[in-house]
Design a protein around this motif. Structure first.
Motif, short mmCIF file in Angstrom:
data_model
loop_
_atom_site.label_atom_id
_atom_site.label_comp_id
_atom_site.label_asym_id
_atom_site.label_seq_id
_atom_site.Cartn_x
_atom_site.Cartn_y
_atom_site.Cartn_z
N UNK A 194 0.84 -1.20 0.00
CA UNK A 194 0.00 0.00 0.00
C UNK A 194 0.87 1.24 0.00
N UNK A 195 1.23 1.72 -1.19
CA UNK A 195 2.22 2.79 -1.33
C UNK A 195 1.79 4.07 -0.64
N UNK A 196 0.52 4.47 -0.78
CA UNK A 196 0.06 5.72 -0.17
C UNK A 196 0.17 5.66 1.35
N UNK A 197 -0.20 4.55 1.93
CA UNK A 197 -0.10 4.41 3.39
C UNK A 197 1.35 4.30 3.84
N UNK A 198 2.18 3.61 3.05
CA UNK A 198 3.61 3.53 3.37
C UNK A 198 4.21 4.94 3.39
N UNK A 199 3.82 5.75 2.42
CA UNK A 199 4.29 7.15 2.36
C UNK A 199 3.90 7.89 3.64
N UNK A 200 2.64 7.75 4.06
CA UNK A 200 2.16 8.44 5.27
C UNK A 200 2.92 7.97 6.51
N UNK A 201 3.18 6.66 6.59
CA UNK A 201 3.93 6.11 7.73
C UNK A 201 5.35 6.70 7.75
N UNK A 202 6.00 6.74 6.59
CA UNK A 202 7.37 7.24 6.54
C UNK A 202 7.44 8.72 6.85
N UNK A 203 6.44 9.47 6.46
CA UNK A 203 6.38 10.90 6.80
C UNK A 203 6.23 11.07 8.31
N UNK A 204 5.30 10.31 8.90
CA UNK A 204 5.04 10.43 10.33
C UNK A 204 6.27 10.02 11.15
N UNK A 205 6.95 8.97 10.72
CA UNK A 205 8.11 8.47 11.46
C UNK A 205 9.42 9.12 11.02
N UNK A 206 9.32 10.03 10.01
CA UNK A 206 10.51 10.72 9.48
C UNK A 206 11.58 9.72 9.02
N UNK A 207 11.19 8.81 8.14
CA UNK A 207 12.09 7.77 7.66
C UNK A 207 12.72 8.07 6.30
N UNK A 208 12.29 9.16 5.63
CA UNK A 208 12.88 9.45 4.32
C UNK A 208 14.29 10.02 4.49
N UNK A 209 15.30 9.46 3.81
CA UNK A 209 16.66 10.01 3.88
C UNK A 209 16.70 11.42 3.30
N UNK A 210 17.56 12.26 3.84
CA UNK A 210 17.65 13.64 3.36
C UNK A 210 18.03 13.74 1.90
N UNK A 211 18.89 12.81 1.43
CA UNK A 211 19.36 12.89 0.05
C UNK A 211 18.28 12.58 -0.99
#
Length: 457
Positions: A346-363
């Motif tokens: 579920x890509x949209x939900x995975x995106x929301x989870x990563x935003x909430x948990x701040x999991x996206x790398x800065x680069x």
């Protein structure tokens, strides 16, 4: 008039697209690592391919496409009658013969059935494409969204379920999301139905217990009663749903309840196989993430064996993955007895989870790495030549579009998140060097042009 988007659709800015591409790329890399091949199917399918495959409610959510040529005056009277049929939930080929795809599974089944004689079995494919639903838009629910599936057809081996479990584990580990991978077997649910009066109870039981998280035990019992199950049968189902403990304890309790039934025994053996087959390299902590969940039902009727659901730990959001074994999906298209198993992200939900948990790398947000300042015609020609040489080396670079004040060019770099600036003014032009600025650290160096081309950006 102010332009608007169709309801249930979205624009994605560069920032969002890069983050989504990071998710897609991570998933795609793991799929390829496990030997899956990419597949794409058309945005539209023949209406006959889709209708009747998703149940009555699903059929209502299929986006139908009008035929071409309805502007022909001779067809106006007939078209009006056809529209009336459409509004009544009927279909007419004079008006619509095609529809936007509702999911990736049925088009995949159609592809397998069409090309079955040419496929290398087992056939392992992954597919990342948008789908469309004529749904009522609301938070987290859209009319256009991406699905991300991996399926294996042409094999009954439970090694496939082990592989798919490992894919889930690997993807979410790489994305930095702690998850709980839940598994059950539809055979266990079939045995429960058998214990409660027969296979005809299966649909009533699975539909009701699939709502357990949302409505609670008492409401599930009420619904089971309304669906015709008696008090003793409801008590049996309640005992089933109340099984708890670690995986070993839950399986032990389940054996006492359903192990005497052949179907139940087979379902339990399937789950035990997966636990016993996990590679030792994943044993450290992996089994903490994999759990049996006998309340897991998954509403789709075509599942016949192991079923999956993935939830993120530490966030309040629904499942971010799911799937299962199906043993006759291609039978819908005249090619029976082709077993398969698949999972979805579920890509949209995975995106929301990563935003909430701040999991996206800065680069992830870095597109252009180097901005060449534009400080005049002669200076920009040299800058342009150096920029092209950096591009040839795979370094994303651009030059400011006009000769402007330093402040304007610095602001452009800042707004785009460009980490480096190269400045060639009249002095640098004469000395055949440049100023390289690290904009994030506020540091700068003077380099000759060859040194710049060798710099590790």
């Amino acid at each position: 008039m102010k332009p608007t988007l169709p309801q249930g659709t979205r624009d994605f800015s560069a920032e969002v697209v890069r983050k989504r591409n990071y998710i897609f790329s991570t998933i795609r890399t793991v799929f390829e690592l496990y030997g899956f091949q990419p597949l794409e199917t058309p945005a539209m399918e023949n209406l006959d391919t889709l209708m009747g495959k998703y149940g009555e409610e699903g059929d209502k959510l299929i986006f139908k496409i009008l035929n071409n040529g309805l502007d022909n005056p001779a067809k106006h009277a007939q078209a009006k009658d056809d529209f009336e049929k459409i509004l009544q939930g009927k279909n007419t080929k004079e008006l619509t013969e095609r529809a936007l795809r509702y999911d990736l599974t049925i088009p995949f089944a159609r592809y397998v059935a069409t090309n079955y004689g040419q496929l290398t079995l087992p056939f392992k494919r992954y597919q990342i494409q948008p789908v469309w639903r004529a749904d009522r838009p609301q938070k987290g629910r859209y009319r256009e969204f991406y699905q991300c599936d991996a399926d294996i057809v042409g094999s009954n081996s439970l090694l496939n379920e082990v592989e798919l479990t490992n894919i889930y584990y690997t993807v979410f580990k790489r994305l930095g999301i702690d998850v709980e991978i839940r598994i059950n077997s539809r055979k266990i649910l079939a045995a429960l139905a058998e214990l409660c009066g027969g296979a005809d109870k299966m649909m009533h039981i699975t539909v009701a217990i699939d709502k357990l998280d949302k409505i609670g035990m008492e409401k599930v019992k009420e619904e089971l009663s309304q669906r015709g199950l008696n008090a003793a049968q409801i008590t049996t189902i309640e005992n089933y749903l109340l099984i708890e403990g670690n995986n070993e304890e839950k399986l032990s309790a389940l054996k006492k309840l359903l192990g005497h039934l052949d179907t139940g025994k087979k379902g339990i053996e399937e789950i035990e196989y997966i636990f016993n087959y996990l590679p030792s390299s994943f044993s450290n902590g992996y089994l903490d993430e994999l759990t049996t969940d006998f309340t897991l039902a998954r509403g789709l009727n075509y599942y016949t064996g192991i079923i999956f659901e993935v939830k993120a730990k530490g966030v309040k959001i629904g499942s971010i993955g799911g799937g299962g074994r199906y043993d006759d999906l291609t039978g819908l298209f005249g090619v029976p007895n082709v077993p398969g198993v698949g999972i979805s992200f579920g890509v949209d939900r995975i995106y929301d989870v990563m935003e909430e948990l701040k999991r996206f790398p800065g680069e992830v947000q870095i597109g252009t790495k180097v901005l060449f300042f534009n400080l005049g015609e002669a200076e920009s020609k040299v800058a342009f030549s150096l920029m092209q040489q950096l591009r040839d080396k795979g370094v994303a670079a651009e030059i400011f579009h006009e000769n402007s004040k330093f402040d304007k060019q610095f602001k452009y770099a800042d707004k785009k998140g460009i980490p480096y600036a190269v400045i060639i003014g009249s002095k640098e032009l004469q000395q055949e060097n440049c100023v390289l600025k690290d904009l994030s650290k506020g540091e700068q160096w003077i380099l000759n042009q060859q040194e710049l081309l060798k710099y590790n950006f």
